[in-house]
Structures are given as C-alpha cells and as structure tokens.
Design an enzyme around this catalytic site. Structure first.
Site, mmCIF file in Angstrom:
data_model
loop_
_atom_site.group_PDB
_atom_site.id
_atom_site.type_symbol
_atom_site.label_atom_id
_atom_site.label_comp_id
_atom_site.label_asym_id
_atom_site.label_seq_id
_atom_site.Cartn_x
_atom_site.Cartn_y
_atom_site.Cartn_z
ATOM 1 N N HIS A 168 0.861 -1.180 0.000
ATOM 2 C CA HIS A 168 0.000 0.000 0.000
ATOM 3 C C HIS A 168 0.898 1.230 0.000
ATOM 4 C CE1 HIS A 168 -3.048 -2.870 2.008
ATOM 5 N NE2 HIS A 168 -3.177 -2.879 0.690
ATOM 6 N N GLU A 171 1.381 4.045 2.651
ATOM 7 C CA GLU A 171 1.886 3.683 3.979
ATOM 8 C C GLU A 171 3.410 3.837 3.991
ATOM 9 O OE1 GLU A 171 -1.972 0.750 4.226
ATOM 10 O OE2 GLU A 171 0.020 -0.155 4.364
ATOM 11 N N HIS A 261 3.196 -2.593 6.959
ATOM 12 C CA HIS A 261 2.075 -1.692 6.620
ATOM 13 C C HIS A 261 1.901 -0.573 7.647
ATOM 14 C CE1 HIS A 261 -0.076 -4.210 3.521
ATOM 15 N NE2 HIS A 261 0.784 -5.079 4.002
ATOM 16 N N GLU A 337 1.676 -3.677 11.408
ATOM 17 C CA GLU A 337 0.968 -2.408 11.204
ATOM 18 C C GLU A 337 1.522 -1.345 12.144
ATOM 19 O OE1 GLU A 337 -1.391 -1.827 8.961
ATOM 20 O OE2 GLU A 337 -2.049 -3.842 8.371
#
Ligand SMILES: [Zn+2]
Length: 376
Positions: A168, A171, A261, A337
């Site tokens: 992504h 990010e 991420h 994350e």
C-alpha cells in the site's frame, strides 16, 4: 508574490480548489483507476513569514478512512527533511490546519513521505553492505523497478527470511521501517546483524509498489489493483509486482515473512497473523506467539493488546500476502501495522508516530527475528 500550491512531483497528491486571502482549499485526488484516497502530499510556496494561513482539505470526510482524521495531526516540513505535526480539526467533511510559516514555503503530507528518489539512494547504499549478496529486479505495471535485495554471509544451509514493504504505497512508514533495517545491514560493526546473517539470508523488497508511490496513491498500483488482495490471483496484467515476489519466493524458499504496513485507524503498533489459514498449525502458532512476545521486550512500541480481530479457523483470506505465504510455504508469516497518527502508549504531540520511530522499529526486527531462530 502570489501563493503557489503544487503536487506534480514524485509522491505528490492534492488538487487546488481555491486560494482566498490566507485560506487555501485543496482536495485529495483518488488513486488511479480506484476509489481509494487518503494519502496527500503537497507544497505551498509564496507564503509570508509570520502570517497565519488556514489550510483546508475539503473532501477529507469522503476519504477511505474518515475516522482516522479525528485523531490525525498533520505532518509538515519547512526544510523538506524534518517532519513535525500541526494540530488539526475535523468537521466532516473538512479537515483544517493552520500554519504560521518561519520561511516562505512548507510541505504537508499524510505521513513523512518516502519518495522514489530517496528509495533509489537507499537501494544504492544497500549494495555497498559487506553482506550484500544479490539484487533481482522485477517490473511494475508502468515498468518501474522493483528491487529484491538479498543479504547473507558465508555458505551452508541458511533459513530464508523475507521482509517486504509498501504493498500500500500511501503507507510510507513501511519504507522508513526498511531503511532502519537496511542501515544496520550496512554496518560491519553491528553484531546482531552479523549474527542473524550467520544462519539466515535476508530477502528484502523495500518497495513493491513503486507506481503507486510515484502517483501519490493510498492503496493501489497503476492498474487500480490493491496488491494485498492479489496473492492468490497475481497476474502479469494487473499485479506483476506480486507475481515477481511470488516467483522469487518459489525459487528461493521462505522460512519466515514479514509484510510491513500502516493502519489509518488504530493508534498502536501491532501484528496480524495467519491463524485463519486452513493449513495453520500449532507449530506456527508457537512461533507467532514467541515472535510477538519477544519483540515487545525488544522494542516497547510493539504491543499485542490492540489490533485486528483474529480470523476464525479456516476463514483466512488467501489473497493476502501473509496468509498466502504462510499457507504456501508452511511458514511463520506476519503483517506488521504501524499507526499514521501516534502510538497512544507513548504519545508524542510534536512528532506523533514518525519516520524516525518507524526506522527504530525496523532496526529492532533483527533482534526479533533472531529470537525465533530455534523455532524456524
Ligand atoms: Zn496496508
């Protein structure tokens, strides 16, 4: 001098709507061939030092994760290197922040940007590492390079540890994480780096979505594909980026994999595992538990209390990298994350969660992976 707003650069995203006195209104542009949007990065020039300017993002409330704006202070930089945060207020759909500039220009972004220019510099530095072994280069939809860097030392049977980032592209903290890790691999005096490379080869893809990065996308590549939903159906047409990674993984093998991420809503660092896979085993659960528990002790920003709900057994989505890799190679695999806004266990009003903290976390992944050597 009049005010100029620009975003026509590597990783830029914003469309000027109006400049009215000291009020500047912009919109965020959608990802290419996709309805996702949230990443922004623009520059204002021609500002008068000492005057107050009000910036408004008019369509913030229509973005992919509008809840995130309620707790998001805005990263800005006057020198293009140091990023601090401006308080912001969100009254759906408008996000507002104010700046009294110290010089006549400032940049604003959703997170400290990591553009392709910096990426290329890092790829070059990495190849000067005493442990650098090889580079393979895949191609994105728009023919940008996707570098796979392999590091090791000495011969013999080695475990293959993979870390990839930026499926992504919005990010950007994921690539700061990789930079922190790679800097350690370039330091011949770093004993922990030397240690892990004595029993494992590290295979790193610092940016698997260079097209999305260049275009200032939040989530997708140049064909509108969300790469982290392509791992069970990667194709030359829509997701050559994932096809390249899978081909190299099949060729080299995988004993552990981290996929890096950022999360728009949850203000903590956390992991998300492959526990929902049909092939998930007690052995994999043991490694997953040990890795998380050990990493918490090594870097206090990593925690296990907050995160996504766990997948039910057998319900794992095999289009996700972490699940596909764990299932395909019967190996430990984890999505990492980081927050966009701040780590609420260690609040920092000036910087929030920052590029620097992302680098420190990435650097600490060496000790975290070393701690599970006996389980792999
Ligand atoms: Zn992501």
């Amino acid at each position: 001098m009049s005010i100029v707003i620009s975003s026509d650069f590597d990783s830029g995203n914003a469309e000027l709507v109006e400049i009215a006195g000291n009020r500047i209104d912009v919109n965020i542009r959608k990802d290419i061939r996709s309805d996702f949007f949230q990443w922004f990065h623009f520059r204002a020039e021609g500002l008068s030092v000492g005057e107050e300017y009000t910036f408004r993002i008019l369509n913030a409330g229509k973005s992919s994760y509008p809840e995130g704006w309620k707790i998001h202070n805005i990263p800005y930089s006057e020198d293009g290197k140091t990023w601090e945060r401006l308080p912001s207020s969100f009254e759906d759909p408008i996000l507002t922040f104010k700046l009294v500039p110290k010089i006549g220009a400032a940049s604003f972004a959703y997170f400290g940007p990591y553009d392709l220019t910096r990426h290329k510099e890092m790829i070059s530095r990495a190849q000067a590492s005493p442990y650098f072994v090889s580079i393979e280069v895949g191609k994105s939809c728009e023919s940008r390079n996707i570098e796979l860097l392999s590091f090791g030392s000495g011969g013999g049977e080695k475990k293959n540890l993979w870390i990839l980032a930026r499926q992504h592209p919005g990010e950007s903290m994921a690539e700061w994480f990789m930079e922190g890790l790679i800097e350690r691999l370039c330091d011949p005096e770093d004993e922990a780096a030397k240690g892990i490379l004595s029993w494992a080869d590290l295979h790193l893809i610092p940016n698997i979505n260079p097209d999305g990065t260049f275009h200032g996308n939040l989530r997708t590549n140049a064909k509108g594909a969300n790469l982290n939903r392509e791992w069970d159906k990667a194709s030359e047409e829509y997701s050559p980026e994932v096809l390249f990674a899978l081909k190299e993984m099949d060729r080299i093998g995988v004993d552990a994999c981290l996929d890096i991420h950022g999360d728009e809503d949850i203000p903590y660092v956390f992991g998300s595992g492959a526990e929902g896979n049909p092939g998930f085993t007690e052995r994999l659960q043991t490694i997953d538990d040990a890795f998380r528990q050990n990493w918490m002790k090594i870097n206090q920003t990593f925690q296990v209390e907050h995160g996504y709900d766990k997948d039910e057994p057998g319900k794992g989505d095999l289009s996700l990298c972490t699940n596909q890799v764990s299932e395909r190679f019967n190996c430990f695999s984890l999505t990492i994350e980081m927050p966009f806004t701040d780590d609420h266990n260690h609040p920092d009003p000036l910087n929030g969660w920052s590029p620097e903290k992302s680098k420190v976390l990435g650097a600490s992944s060496i000790e975290a992976l070393s701690s599970i050597k006996h389980l792999l």
